[in-house]
Design an enzyme around this catalytic site. Sequence first.
Site, PDB file in Angstrom:
ATOM      1  N   ARG A 203       2.571   4.926   6.492  1.00 19.87           N
ATOM      2  CA  ARG A 203       2.879   4.497   7.777  1.00 19.87           C
ATOM      3  C   ARG A 203       3.562   2.639   6.718  1.00 19.87           C
ATOM      4  NH1 ARG A 203      -2.426   4.581  10.234  1.00 19.87           N
ATOM      5  NH2 ARG A 203      -2.997   4.491   8.094  1.00 19.87           N
TER       6      ARG A 203
ATOM      7  N   ASP B  44       0.364   3.695   1.566  1.00 19.91           N
ATOM      8  CA  ASP B  44       0.121   4.329   3.256  1.00 19.91           C
ATOM      9  C   ASP B  44       2.069   4.464   3.909  1.00 19.91           C
ATOM     10  OD1 ASP B  44       0.303   4.386   6.154  1.00 19.91           O
ATOM     11  OD2 ASP B  44      -1.847   4.245   5.685  1.00 19.91           O
TER      12      ASP B  44
ATOM     13  N   CYS C 161       1.120  -0.942   0.359  1.00 21.19           N
ATOM     14  CA  CYS C 161       0.334  -0.294  -0.052  1.00 21.19           C
ATOM     15  C   CYS C 161       0.782   1.019   0.196  1.00 21.19           C
ATOM     16  CB  CYS C 161      -1.011  -0.016   1.091  1.00 21.19           C
ATOM     17  SG  CYS C 161      -2.470   1.514   1.665  1.00 21.19           S
TER      18      CYS C 161
END
Length: 212
Positions: free
Chosen positions: A48, A46, A44
């Site tokens: 994080r 993302d 992903c």
Amino acid sequence: MENIFYKQLLENNKEWVQSKLDLDPDFFNKLAHGQQPPVLWIGCADSRVPANEIIGAQPGEVFVHRNIANMVIHSDMNMLSVLDYAVNALKVKHVIVCGHYGCGGIAAAMGNQHIGIIDNWIRHIKDVYRFHNKELDAIENQKKRFNRFVELNVVEQVFDLAKTSIVQNAWENKQPLHIHGWVYGIDSGLIKDLNVNFKSNDELDEVYQLKF
Ligand code: CO
């Protein structure tokens, strides 16, 4: 404030270069000769879930493709190009689809809010929900349902990888290529292996099996 942060990134880069050179003065010279990563990572976007960092991989060890919700969409020329290059040119041994709990893309797919052009990307994730709606609708706890949806999406993307002509062709040619599905816990840092290990296209529904 933002300007300071931006400048700091360049300072960080200089410090990182020095730290690598301190350990091995040839570190960058070696990398300049080429790459032979054993792993393709599909994760992903993302912030994080930084691919290399969470698995302790060094530069040169992981070929990386990231998009919203780690999707393997068979008409996505970007993903296909990365996959083709990784499998046919770099000859990676493993392809890992790594999702993560708390994924915003999956959360959006569970809801009905119009966001923008991304709605059309999220649509693919909604298809995964529809394939598994009996199992998912039966989970009353919303967080548990969300977590399971994250896992099922990863499993479905691993199947979608196996369905690609690229992966099936590699298996047909007896190229050692294993594909895996993982989920990363943002709140724990730990990875869960979903054990959807594929080694041949025999495990696909017959309609997807390509004959060469
Ligand atoms: Co995500």
